[in-house]
Motif scaffolding. Structure first.
Motif, PDB file in Angstrom:
ATOM      1  N   ALA A 162     -11.932  69.325  18.297  1.00  0.00           N
ATOM      2  CA  ALA A 162     -12.558  70.259  19.244  1.00  0.00           C
ATOM      3  C   ALA A 162     -11.888  70.157  20.620  1.00  0.00           C
ATOM      4  N   GLU A 163     -11.452  68.962  20.971  1.00  0.00           N
ATOM      5  CA  GLU A 163     -10.812  68.754  22.281  1.00  0.00           C
ATOM      6  C   GLU A 163      -9.287  68.890  22.214  1.00  0.00           C
ATOM      7  N   LYS A 164      -8.747  69.109  21.010  1.00  0.00           N
ATOM      8  CA  LYS A 164      -7.293  69.158  20.802  1.00  0.00           C
ATOM      9  C   LYS A 164      -6.629  67.911  21.404  1.00  0.00           C
ATOM     10  N   ALA A 165      -7.192  66.756  21.052  1.00  0.00           N
ATOM     11  CA  ALA A 165      -6.741  65.497  21.654  1.00  0.00           C
ATOM     12  C   ALA A 165      -6.202  64.529  20.598  1.00  0.00           C
ATOM     13  N   PRO A 166      -5.169  63.742  20.964  1.00  0.00           N
ATOM     14  CA  PRO A 166      -4.773  62.645  20.083  1.00  0.00           C
ATOM     15  C   PRO A 166      -5.891  61.607  20.086  1.00  0.00           C
ATOM     16  N   VAL A 167      -6.057  60.882  18.985  1.00  0.00           N
ATOM     17  CA  VAL A 167      -7.182  59.939  18.932  1.00  0.00           C
ATOM     18  C   VAL A 167      -6.854  58.703  18.096  1.00  0.00           C
ATOM     19  N   ILE A 168      -7.482  57.598  18.476  1.00  0.00           N
ATOM     20  CA  ILE A 168      -7.341  56.351  17.714  1.00  0.00           C
ATOM     21  C   ILE A 168      -8.700  56.008  17.120  1.00  0.00           C
ATOM     22  N   ILE A 169      -8.739  55.873  15.788  1.00  0.00           N
ATOM     23  CA  ILE A 169      -9.964  55.384  15.140  1.00  0.00           C
ATOM     24  C   ILE A 169      -9.717  53.918  14.849  1.00  0.00           C
ATOM     25  N   PRO A 190      -3.122  64.400  16.065  1.00  0.00           N
ATOM     26  CA  PRO A 190      -2.637  63.099  15.602  1.00  0.00           C
ATOM     27  C   PRO A 190      -3.740  62.035  15.601  1.00  0.00           C
ATOM     28  N   VAL A 191      -3.880  61.345  14.468  1.00  0.00           N
ATOM     29  CA  VAL A 191      -4.912  60.310  14.308  1.00  0.00           C
ATOM     30  C   VAL A 191      -4.233  58.983  13.962  1.00  0.00           C
ATOM     31  N   VAL A 192      -4.651  57.930  14.647  1.00  0.00           N
ATOM     32  CA  VAL A 192      -4.136  56.572  14.389  1.00  0.00           C
ATOM     33  C   VAL A 192      -5.242  55.766  13.714  1.00  0.00           C
ATOM     34  N   CYS A 193      -4.884  54.923  12.749  1.00  0.00           N
ATOM     35  CA  CYS A 193      -5.853  53.994  12.154  1.00  0.00           C
ATOM     36  C   CYS A 193      -5.501  52.587  12.648  1.00  0.00           C
ATOM     37  N   HIS A 194      -6.347  52.039  13.510  1.00  0.00           N
ATOM     38  CA  HIS A 194      -6.036  50.800  14.242  1.00  0.00           C
ATOM     39  C   HIS A 194      -6.993  49.673  13.860  1.00  0.00           C
ATOM     40  N   LEU A 195      -6.451  48.474  13.712  1.00  0.00           N
ATOM     41  CA  LEU A 195      -7.289  47.278  13.520  1.00  0.00           C
ATOM     42  C   LEU A 195      -7.652  46.746  14.904  1.00  0.00           C
ATOM     43  N   GLU A 232       1.480  68.450  22.801  1.00  0.00           N
ATOM     44  CA  GLU A 232       2.617  67.822  23.490  1.00  0.00           C
ATOM     45  C   GLU A 232       2.901  66.427  22.929  1.00  0.00           C
ATOM     46  N   THR A 233       1.852  65.754  22.457  1.00  0.00           N
ATOM     47  CA  THR A 233       2.060  64.434  21.850  1.00  0.00           C
ATOM     48  C   THR A 233       2.866  64.569  20.557  1.00  0.00           C
ATOM     49  N   LEU A 234       2.507  65.575  19.765  1.00  0.00           N
ATOM     50  CA  LEU A 234       3.231  65.783  18.501  1.00  0.00           C
ATOM     51  C   LEU A 234       4.696  66.138  18.761  1.00  0.00           C
ATOM     52  N   ARG A 235       4.926  66.933  19.800  1.00  0.00           N
ATOM     53  CA  ARG A 235       6.299  67.281  20.173  1.00  0.00           C
ATOM     54  C   ARG A 235       7.055  66.017  20.585  1.00  0.00           C
ATOM     55  N   PHE A 236       6.400  65.187  21.360  1.00  0.00           N
ATOM     56  CA  PHE A 236       6.997  63.927  21.830  1.00  0.00           C
ATOM     57  C   PHE A 236       7.362  63.032  20.636  1.00  0.00           C
ATOM     58  N   ILE A 237       6.457  62.969  19.641  1.00  0.00           N
ATOM     59  CA  ILE A 237       6.735  62.153  18.452  1.00  0.00           C
ATOM     60  C   ILE A 237       7.957  62.702  17.725  1.00  0.00           C
ATOM     61  N   SER A 238       7.999  64.038  17.541  1.00  0.00           N
ATOM     62  CA  SER A 238       9.098  64.598  16.752  1.00  0.00           C
ATOM     63  C   SER A 238      10.436  64.510  17.482  1.00  0.00           C
ATOM     64  N   GLU A 239      10.387  64.463  18.821  1.00  0.00           N
ATOM     65  CA  GLU A 239      11.649  64.368  19.578  1.00  0.00           C
ATOM     66  C   GLU A 239      12.183  62.940  19.660  1.00  0.00           C
ATOM     67  N   ASN A 240      11.339  61.964  19.335  1.00  0.00           N
ATOM     68  CA  ASN A 240      11.744  60.562  19.452  1.00  0.00           C
ATOM     69  C   ASN A 240      11.746  59.904  18.083  1.00  0.00           C
ATOM     70  N   GLU A 241      12.905  59.913  17.487  1.00  0.00           N
ATOM     71  CA  GLU A 241      13.031  59.453  16.115  1.00  0.00           C
ATOM     72  C   GLU A 241      12.473  58.036  15.919  1.00  0.00           C
ATOM     73  N   TYR A 242      12.608  57.211  16.955  1.00  0.00           N
ATOM     74  CA  TYR A 242      12.174  55.819  16.858  1.00  0.00           C
ATOM     75  C   TYR A 242      10.739  55.708  16.354  1.00  0.00           C
ATOM     76  N   PHE A 243       9.891  56.673  16.785  1.00  0.00           N
ATOM     77  CA  PHE A 243       8.482  56.556  16.485  1.00  0.00           C
ATOM     78  C   PHE A 243       8.127  56.876  15.041  1.00  0.00           C
ATOM     79  N   HIS A 244       9.009  57.535  14.336  1.00  0.00           N
ATOM     80  CA  HIS A 244       8.620  57.855  12.969  1.00  0.00           C
ATOM     81  C   HIS A 244       9.620  57.370  11.936  1.00  0.00           C
TER      82      HIS A 244
END
Ligand SMILES: [Zn+2]
Length: 309
Positions: free
Chosen positions: A40-47, A76-81, A287-299
């Motif tokens: 709803a907020e179009k936000a990246p999030v960490i669960i 983008p969703v992160v699954c974090h311990l 913009e976060t997704l764009r940043f991820i796709s432009e920076n190969e290191y992250f994926h």
């Protein structure tokens, strides 16, 4: 989309002066509410799940729920311990597929904390997963808040933070700057100067734990000073349980979980949306997704396998 690593999210947030919300989930309804709010907020999030949540819901069970929610999500969703205290649990979460981990060595001596964090950083980086660690100690406090005097023994000092970061090269660092876990009232104030000083000497994104008990104005100031990941757990528990208590006491004959569960889930969505807005992460997903796709290191794993498929 598949789960993403927290590395890119936090670096993007650091560069753009906002913070990513890390919300604790103990069950399916809360995990769903977090993703619904982020969409709803179009936000990246960490669960994130603590060891207690994993014990309650099961490592594979809760991971499967978060993974499948992420897969159908547009953000983008992160699954974090969260607070992996036991070495075996941290390694277990890595093996299960968590895309971000925390090792909490704060109960250990400074040297032992460095030693084990270093080992885990090496292991995590070999498969492209970031590790958060903690220096100083974020205490527990169910009462309103700890005094500055009581906080003194828990604070992170810039000197130890700098040494810890230099020796471990951890990806993000949880710092003790005035907040406490489990607070049910938003009354904690933070040592903002301390955050600026730590941010000056530590290159990694800084993490604020126990944000449920921190006054909103201090959360905003903390982000300005360099906090990039903000953890909320108690506020979500309060939203869920408060709604359940109200529904059941209003209607003692109610037995259908779908009726009171849906209302409670909506209440958690409202709470998470408010926090996302407070952190400035609304409308940052694209913009976060764009940043991820432009920076190969992250994926890319070092093995060359993509973790963003
Ligand atoms: Zn914490």
């Amino acid at each position: 989309m598949p789960l993403v690593s927290s590395k890119a999210l936090l670096i993007h947030a650091l560069k753009n002066h906002y913070a990513v919300g890390a919300f604790n989930a103990n069950n399916m309804e809360v995990a769903q509410a977090i993703v619904m709010a982020a969409e709803a907020e179009k936000a990246p999030v960490i669960i994130q799940m603590s060891q207690g949540a994993i014990k309650y819901a099961g490592m594979n069970g809760i991971f499967s729920i978060v993974g499948s929610l992420a897969k159908r999500s547009s953000v983008p969703v992160v699954c974090h311990l969260d607070h992996g205290v036991d070495y075996d649990v941290v390694v277990g979460a890595l093996r299960t597929g968590f895309t971000s981990l925390m090792f909490d060595g704060s109960p250990l001596s400074f040297e032992e904390n460095i030693e084990i964090t270093k080992q885990l950083v090496k292991m995590c980086h070999a498969v492209g997963i970031p590790l958060e660690a903690e220096i100083g100690k974020v205490p527990d406090s169910e009462k309103s808040h700890l005094s500055q005097e009581e906080m003194k023994k828990y604070y992170t000092t810039p000197k130890e933070a700098e040494e810890f970061f230099e020796k471990t090269k951890v990806d993000s660092l949880a710092v003790s700057v005035g907040s406490a876990h489990k607070m049910k009232i938003q009354s904690a104030v933070l040592d903002i100067d301390r955050i600026y000083e730590i941010n000056e000497v530590v290159e990694a994104p800084l993490v604020l734990h126990g944000a449920s008990g921190v006054k909103d104005e201090y959360v905003v100031k903390a982000i300005k000073a360099g906090i990039t990941k903000v953890n909320f757990a108690t506020e979500l528990n309060k939203a869920l349980t408060g709604s359940l208590r109200e529904s059941l006491s209003k209607n003692p004959d109610l037995v259908d979980v779908r009726k009171y569960g849906d209302e409670a889930r909506k209440n958690v969505v409202r709470t998470v949306r408010e926090k996302i807005q407070l952190l400035g992460s609304s409308n940052r997903a694209e913009e976060t997704l764009r940043f991820i796709s432009e920076n190969e290191y992250f994926h890319q794993h070092k093995s060359g396998n993509s973790i963003i498929e």
